[in-house]
Design an enzyme around this catalytic site. Sequence first.
Site, PDB file in Angstrom:
ATOM      1  N   HIS A  31       0.840  -1.207   0.000  1.00  0.00           N
ATOM      2  CA  HIS A  31       0.000   0.000   0.000  1.00  0.00           C
ATOM      3  C   HIS A  31       0.871   1.252   0.000  1.00  0.00           C
ATOM      4  O   HIS A  31       0.692   2.148  -0.835  1.00  0.00           O
ATOM      5  CB  HIS A  31      -0.918  -0.018   1.228  1.00  0.00           C
ATOM      6  CG  HIS A  31      -1.877   1.127   1.283  1.00  0.00           C
ATOM      7  ND1 HIS A  31      -3.215   1.000   1.011  1.00  0.00           N
ATOM      8  CD2 HIS A  31      -1.690   2.439   1.569  1.00  0.00           C
ATOM      9  CE1 HIS A  31      -3.807   2.171   1.127  1.00  0.00           C
ATOM     10  NE2 HIS A  31      -2.905   3.072   1.482  1.00  0.00           N
ATOM     11  N   GLU A  32       1.827   1.312   0.923  1.00  0.00           N
ATOM     12  CA  GLU A  32       2.685   2.496   0.996  1.00  0.00           C
ATOM     13  C   GLU A  32       3.620   2.576  -0.203  1.00  0.00           C
ATOM     14  O   GLU A  32       3.936   3.674  -0.680  1.00  0.00           O
ATOM     15  CB  GLU A  32       3.479   2.480   2.308  1.00  0.00           C
ATOM     16  CG  GLU A  32       2.639   2.398   3.578  1.00  0.00           C
ATOM     17  CD  GLU A  32       1.555   3.447   3.637  1.00  0.00           C
ATOM     18  OE1 GLU A  32       1.742   4.557   3.080  1.00  0.00           O
ATOM     19  OE2 GLU A  32       0.490   3.173   4.232  1.00  0.00           O
TER      20      GLU A  32
END
Length: 662
Positions: free
Chosen positions: A441-442
């Site tokens: 996600h990051e």
Amino acid sequence: MSDNDNRGDKPQGPDNGGNGGGGSNPWMKSLLIWVGILLALAIFVTMFDGRAATTGGNTIAYSAFLDKVDEGTVKDVNISRDMISGTLSSGEKFKAYPIPDSTLVPKLRDKGVAISAKPEEGPSMLMLLLYQSLPFLLFLGIAFFVLKQMQKNSGSGAMGFGKSRAKMLTQKEGKVTFADVAGIDEAREELEEIVEFLKDPTKFARLGGKIPKGALLVGSPGTGKTLLARAIAGEAGVPFFTISGSDFVEMFVGVGASRVRDMFEQAKKSAPCIVFIDEIDAVGRHRGAGLGNGNDEREQTLNQLLVEMDGFEANEGIIIIAATNRPDVLDPALLRPGRFDRQVVVPRPDIEGRIKILEVHMKKVPLAPDVDARVIARGTPGFSGADLANLVNEAALTGARKGKRLVAMAEFEEAKDKVMMGAERRSMVMTDDEKRMTAYHEAGHAVVAMHEHASDPIHKATIIPRGRALGMVMRLPERDSYSYHRDKMYANLAVSMGGRVAEEVIFGYDKVSSGASGDIQYATGLARDMVTRWGMSDKVGPLEYGEPEGESFLGYSSSRPSRMSNATAQLIDDEIKRIVEGGLDRAKQVLSEHIDQLHTVAGALLEYETLTGDEIKKLIAGEDMDRPVPGAKVSSVPKAGTSIPKTRRPNGPFGSPTPLGA
């Protein structure tokens, strides 16, 4: 798991103000009162216990006394109603408690004992009255003393309910001057002129200038409004009264107006002087904005304040300085010239201002040679003066916890991350799957940000939980910006959607998590502002459809302005959806072209948990980042170079990538 940009806000030190607690006379007076109370208690006890000490000698039993009489060793006796005292032949004193005995006197006469009697002496009427009234007088004196002290200290006694609570500020300790105020030069110059006017009014009077009657300090919380007022008090050299707006308002109608009158009466006696009213919005709100007929306590207090500031009776030599962070709610009559002649905006400092503020606070902290105030200032856009003071304090506390003697740049970086992103939650246990999803996600945010030229540079990416987020990508601008451009808005929309797209690409449609809720909220809000406030939708046009920012009735505002038709509302919703989905498509396009970089950055995050912006740049460029770079050793994910699936929703194809904002 969100892409957090910057935020920022107070701590001002407590004012060392007040009426100055008096010199030696009040202390001496209090000491004498307490000595008198203790002395009265001692006398009271002595008066009741004094008769026990009037007679001396050893106390013997009555039977022993009779035996001594029979033996003839008693020389003389003195008989009273409740005591027999006397002397033995050896000269020894004795005493005994009598019992009814009609044979005692004949027996004493037979033995030749000298008999005397002591008359009964009852207490006089005066002493009797004193005995009975002394406890009541003592209680009354203590109560009077306590009530007098309460009335003196709080001004809220029975006769001081309507007295002003304004305190004259003294500068015996902790004096603040304009040298302690940094980063808000324009606001300081405005107020320096008022101080100069007080010191030398003839300089301005020669050209017909009049002393300003009031100055209103307007700014966000923590920008230094109260600090500026304290600096004026330190520089002016005239009496300085300080009071809060909430000190005027009471539940009883008329009390606030009475306190306003009393405050100006005190100020007239000390003119020329300065009166500082902090948080004036507590009493200066729009009249008639609430329920009822408007004849309430707050409005009466405001009416009295308006009259005192500029009414028939001129209050020459009294300058009112007020502070608020809500100028939009103030009554227009309060803001007109003649009352507040100047409205001084106290903004958040720019980078040069932040450097000066940091240097002021760093003077009290032992610094290591590697500390650079400019680097810290560049990484703290939007911080107020209070935020920067808190940052320096957090860095000092961090260094103290580590047992260091100097505060180094590492402590400032750690403190900055804590202030901006929250404290690390290393005690939080995440499963391998959760950690892997957070890393991708990051990494999605980071890769999209690197390929969007209008995006702010990445400062740091981490999968260590901080605050309420499981991970975070922090972006910081290279310089202060005062406007928000269209290309940057589109870039931010794409970056915010990067995490959601990365989850779906790597783990599949059914495994998309709720971690993108913050990203979706940010993107929706940004798109709504673009359409309804900034006129950046060709279909809606350059019209303003946003909510009015004034007061709402009972705190309620309609979700749709009354001038908007249903068709317009539907068009606005369609445009917001189109713009947000354009950002989603742009993120999909970037990650489809650079999915190998997504794997690389995610693998590095899984290995090291935190990456700097420079390290992410080196990873994407295929360079060495000065520490071992793990490969994308993540199980159950597509290999590098795999394209993104064309279907992402059950109800239709994803479609070809659309240029963001088209």
